[in-house]
Design a protein around this motif. Structure first.
Motif, PDB file in Angstrom:
ATOM      1  N   ASN A   1      10.776  69.218 -56.802  1.00 42.80           N
ATOM      2  CA  ASN A   1       9.445  69.762 -56.508  1.00 42.80           C
ATOM      3  C   ASN A   1       8.907  70.440 -57.622  1.00 42.80           C
ATOM      4  O   ASN A   1       7.702  71.063 -57.483  1.00 42.80           O
TER       5      ASN A   1
ATOM      6  N   GLY B   1       5.927  64.766 -55.461  1.00 41.39           N
ATOM      7  CA  GLY B   1       4.507  64.502 -55.240  1.00 41.39           C
ATOM      8  C   GLY B   1       4.121  63.160 -55.605  1.00 41.39           C
ATOM      9  O   GLY B   1       3.396  62.567 -55.121  1.00 41.39           O
TER      10      GLY B   1
ATOM     11  N   THR C   1      -4.186  70.800 -52.787  1.00 39.03           N
ATOM     12  CA  THR C   1      -3.027  70.502 -51.808  1.00 39.03           C
ATOM     13  C   THR C   1      -3.600  69.629 -50.549  1.00 39.03           C
ATOM     14  O   THR C   1      -4.689  70.363 -49.968  1.00 39.03           O
TER      15      THR C   1
ATOM     16  N   VAL D   1       1.509  68.003 -49.780  1.00 39.16           N
ATOM     17  CA  VAL D   1       1.444  67.303 -51.217  1.00 39.16           C
ATOM     18  C   VAL D   1       0.594  68.125 -52.179  1.00 39.16           C
ATOM     19  O   VAL D   1      -0.676  68.262 -51.939  1.00 39.16           O
TER      20      VAL D   1
END
Lengths: 316, 316
Positions: free
Chosen positions: A146, A152, B297, B305
């Motif tokens: 992450n 992502g 986001t 995400v």
């Protein structure tokens, strides 16, 4: 990413470092092989039957030799510049049962720095997918998926192909980020509020990076700097040092860890005022993480310590 | 901390939860038992001979039952209010060979989330020292000793006693911080530049916390909030939500993970505009970590995400 892979098996299964260029060209993140960013590795598991039919070009299914490209053409991360490459497969083209995809954080740079959960995920995986650099280092490398890493991107690609994270059984296994593994090597520099900033302007404009540095340098945050220096980014590093010195004393302690967990690991604690000139030495490159102390950080017995504030409340 | 312990063996070795109050009174960090803060555990190893003579009051040397107080009187973390307690031992009073002290990060909340290095350190340790809450949870709990945790306090106390980190063989074993373990549960919320802020004003004045929130909320950082809510700190949480909403849209995704790795674990993804009212529910307490997205986001398929920016350079 083999759950969206039905046709281009030969193209998708890559097992040698010779394919690095091809992979980088298509995934394009080769300039992002950072302390954390590249160390996140994706592993995918499928049923044996399914894998057999789709992965017959793979010479072996072992962890070290069987790698399937995270960014093969059927996976679809093509550089915009690579206009002659057609990327079209979606979840609709997929006619087998879905498998699972796990983004695995490998830990802080030693085999024993990997969590047992990460190790188990790698052992269970039919294919290990990641930058060749990090695949080759297994199990000797590090990071959290992450932190400037691929979890992502994996979700974005799954979405773009019309699959869902739930049907694919997507999971992220966290690891120890480079900031914390380097912090442990230096003592206790990150005990209080902290921030991490990447100096890579490959995916973030430099003016945003500068703005973020201005915002945090004047507050009491310790600052972890990822991707501090590359030949193409000398100016980013110089600018970062300049901004930090606008707000913090030149004798602010700065911890530098090069190649954490690798054979060429080196750590130094220096003054902020001496940081810029070190950019031109081999201590600072893309495998280096830099931890900038706040105004309370001090060096004691070759350790970097940022007080949490207990001394204001307790006697010891 | 038994390397500075020569006389008060009975007082130093604490093995039951009955001593929690005593320990908290003297170390005083009981209100800091947070997702990361309390999960850092210190373990000390000494030679067998040395330990034998000093630790005979310990009923067992096993991991689960042999705990020595991190903050015993000979260790010296006394609350300033506890004026009747004299804390005087220093390194000069110590006449045995020094041992070693290791601050161990226990990982993200499951036994398999601990690194092998952490597990080995605990197995090797003659004594495990930490908050009773976390000792009781072994090996079921989490964190990094550098994140709102005890590695810094350990070094400060070592220094105050006239010992040195090098003669003591002080080492920090990093673990997976709560921010990253909670991030993994939510998807990929922390992929880009990120910051962590504790809302506890026990050791940091609230005006500094507010200033830090103002500084980062207007930039593109994702924000991990530790120690978000307690009965005494309702106002801190309310103020934090107010500041975030000054800079970010009410529909900004916010991930909430309560009790990560524990039996009562719960995760939810909500809108920033709905965050404040959730402070009054049992979803948010001191075991909760809150991850606030940035303007990019998004929520997809029940995952949070934060794009790293690949979509601006690559097609997939």
């Amino acid at each position: 990413m083999n759950t969206t892979d039905t046709s281009d098996t030969d193209d998708t299964i890559e097992t040698s470092s010779e394919t690095t260029t091809e992979r980088e060209r298509r995934c394009g993140a080769s300039t992002e092989t950072t302390a954390d960013g590249g160390t996140a590795s994706a592993s995918s598991t499928t049923s044996a039957d399914e894998t057999q039919s789709r992965c017959e070009s793979s010479p072996s299914s072992g962890v070290e030799s069987s790698t399937s490209s995270y960014s093969g053409s059927s996976c679809g991360a093509s550089k915009r510049e690579a206009t002659d490459e057609k990327v079209g497969s979606t979840a609709d083209d997929f006619d087998a049962d879905p498998g699972s995809l796990t983004a695995v954080g490998l830990g802080p740079g030693q085999p024993e720095g990997m969590t047992e959960r990460a190790r188990a995920a790698l052992l269970e995986a039919e294919h290990i997918v990641g930058y060749t650099t990090y695949i080759d280092l297994l199990p000797d490398d590090s990071g959290d998926p992450n932190v400037y890493a691929l979890s992502g991107l994996a979700l974005e690609i799954i979405e773009s192909k019309g699959a869902t994270a739930e049907t694919l059984d997507f999971e992220v296994v966290p690891g120890v980020p480079a900031a914390q593994s380097c912090g442990a090597r230096l003592g206790a520099p990150l005990v209080n509020d902290t921030v991490s900033v990447s100096l890579s302007d490959h995916l973030t404009p430099m003016d945003e990076i500068e703005s973020r540095l201005h915002a945090v340098a004047g507050e009491g945050f310790t600052i972890s700097i990822y991707n501090p220096w590359s030949r193409k980014r000398r100016e980013n590093f110089r600018k970062c040092c300049e901004i930090l010195l606008e707000y913090r004393d030149p004798d602010t302690p700065v911890g530098i860890v090069h190649g954490a967990g690798r054979e060429d690991e080196r750590s130094e604690i220096v003054d902020l005022g001496d940081l810029e000139e070190l950019g031109e030495t081999d201590l600072i490159d893309m495998t280096t993480t830099i931890l900038v102390g706040n105004e309370e950080t001090y060096v004691w017995d070759n350790r970097m310590v940022t007080p949490r504030g207990y001394e204001s409340k307790y006697e010891y």
